[in-house]
Design a protein around this motif. Structure first.
Motif, short mmCIF file in Angstrom:
data_model
loop_
_atom_site.label_atom_id
_atom_site.label_comp_id
_atom_site.label_asym_id
_atom_site.label_seq_id
_atom_site.Cartn_x
_atom_site.Cartn_y
_atom_site.Cartn_z
N UNK A 43 0.82 -1.20 0.00
CA UNK A 43 0.00 0.00 0.00
C UNK A 43 0.86 1.25 0.00
N UNK A 44 0.33 2.33 -0.58
CA UNK A 44 1.02 3.62 -0.56
C UNK A 44 0.42 4.46 0.57
N UNK A 45 1.18 4.63 1.65
CA UNK A 45 0.64 5.41 2.78
C UNK A 45 0.46 6.88 2.38
N UNK A 46 -0.57 7.52 2.95
CA UNK A 46 -1.37 6.83 3.94
C UNK A 46 -2.67 6.29 3.37
N UNK A 61 -3.12 -12.40 0.57
CA UNK A 61 -1.71 -12.04 0.39
C UNK A 61 -1.23 -11.20 1.56
N UNK A 62 0.07 -11.24 1.86
CA UNK A 62 0.61 -10.37 2.91
C UNK A 62 0.57 -8.90 2.48
N UNK A 63 0.49 -8.02 3.48
CA UNK A 63 0.41 -6.58 3.25
C UNK A 63 1.64 -5.89 3.81
N UNK A 64 2.19 -4.98 3.04
CA UNK A 64 3.30 -4.14 3.49
C UNK A 64 3.13 -2.78 2.83
N UNK A 65 4.11 -1.89 2.99
CA UNK A 65 3.99 -0.55 2.43
C UNK A 65 5.26 -0.16 1.68
N UNK A 66 5.08 0.74 0.72
CA UNK A 66 6.19 1.47 0.12
C UNK A 66 5.86 2.94 0.36
N UNK A 67 6.73 3.63 1.08
CA UNK A 67 6.44 4.98 1.54
C UNK A 67 6.64 5.97 0.40
N UNK A 68 5.66 6.82 0.18
CA UNK A 68 5.73 7.83 -0.87
C UNK A 68 5.39 9.20 -0.29
N UNK A 69 5.98 10.24 -0.89
CA UNK A 69 5.68 11.61 -0.49
C UNK A 69 5.63 12.49 -1.74
N UNK A 70 4.59 13.29 -1.83
CA UNK A 70 4.45 14.21 -2.94
C UNK A 70 5.34 15.44 -2.75
N UNK A 71 5.88 15.96 -3.84
CA UNK A 71 6.60 17.23 -3.82
C UNK A 71 5.68 18.25 -4.50
N UNK A 72 5.12 19.14 -3.70
CA UNK A 72 4.15 20.08 -4.24
C UNK A 72 4.78 21.32 -4.85
N UNK A 73 4.11 21.87 -5.84
CA UNK A 73 4.50 23.17 -6.40
C UNK A 73 4.37 24.20 -5.29
N UNK A 74 5.40 25.04 -5.12
CA UNK A 74 5.49 25.94 -3.96
C UNK A 74 4.26 26.82 -3.78
N UNK A 75 3.69 27.33 -4.87
CA UNK A 75 2.55 28.25 -4.76
C UNK A 75 1.21 27.53 -4.77
#
Length: 236
Positions: A43-46, A61-75
């Motif tokens: 799963x992609x948290x959160x 099936x077993x469950x695990x995560x791959x951690x992701x974070x968005x990089x937002x446009x500053x404005x």
């Protein structure tokens, strides 16, 4: 291994009640993978984790995560200029070139700001990996059939980042799955995913949350509870 996405059932005319409902229906669209060798759902948290939990249950099936974070446009932070992901010590950065080009047209410091934001988010990825998987290695990915699940694809940046880092762990087959996509976000190249399963791939929606009647923010405590870390969220 299936050559293409399993034909999904009909999409509810107004989307899904919540992530649990969407996850159950996504699991039904992925039944061709139920007997796949070394099956693993990431799963992609959160927000992707409640959906992934239902998929994992449907496929046993077993469950695990791959951690992701968005990089937002500053404005406009909700607009993804890119994303970072991490699993098992491997990290990667994906750029949304259309948004970055727009950012550059507005600021000569766009690339510097993007790099600084990426480094900040990579630090957060490492922190969350420890939070969600404290002292525990990721389940075996090499040679496995791996299904990456999110609650929806807005720009596709976070899913692409996650696919990129998981691919480096040499799975035998890699699937990108989500209940819904906005715009062309489901158009993921074969170099990243062997299969893409998105029941509502061309929703015409402006935001993923519009596909759900209830779309509250998923908390870290809820993610940990889905992964069996630290007990139920109301005790944390």
């Amino acid at each position: 291994m299936p050559e293409s996405a399993t034909p999904p059932g009909p999409v509810p005319p107004h989307g899904w009640r919540d992530r649990t409902d969407a996850g159950r229906q996504l699991g039904a669209a992925l039944t061709a993978y139920a007997d796949a060798p070394q099956l693993l759902v990431l799963g992609l948290p959160r927000g992707g984790v409640p959906v992934a939990a239902e998929v994992a249950a449907a496929l046993d099936a077993p469950l695990d995560v791959v951690v992701v974070r968005k990089i937002g446009y500053a404005l406009q932070p909700e607009l993804a200029a890119g994303a970072v992901a991490g699993i098992a010590g491997i990290t990667g950065v994906v750029r949304n070139h259309d948004v970055l080009s727009y950012w550059r047209s507005r600021s000569s410091r766009a690339d510097t700001m993007f790099k600084a934001a990426a480094e900040e988010e990579l630090a957060e990825v490492r922190r969350r990996e420890e939070l969600f998987r404290p002292g525990t290695p990721v389940r075996a990915v090499p040679g496995a059939t791996v299904i990456l699940v999110d609650d929806g694809l807005a720009t596709g940046s976070t899913m692409r980042a996650a696919l990129g880092v998981v691919r480096r762990l040499a799975p035998a087959w890699l699937v990108a799955a989500a209940p819904v996509a906005c715009g062309s976000a489901a158009d993921i190249p074969a170099s990243l995913a062997d299969d893409v399963v998105v029941p509502w791939a061309h929703s015409g929606l402006d935001a993923v949350g519009l596909a759900y009647d209830s779309f509250p923010e998923t908390t870290d405590a809820e993610v940990r509870a889905f992964l069996g870390v630290g007990g139920p969220p109301w005790l944390q």
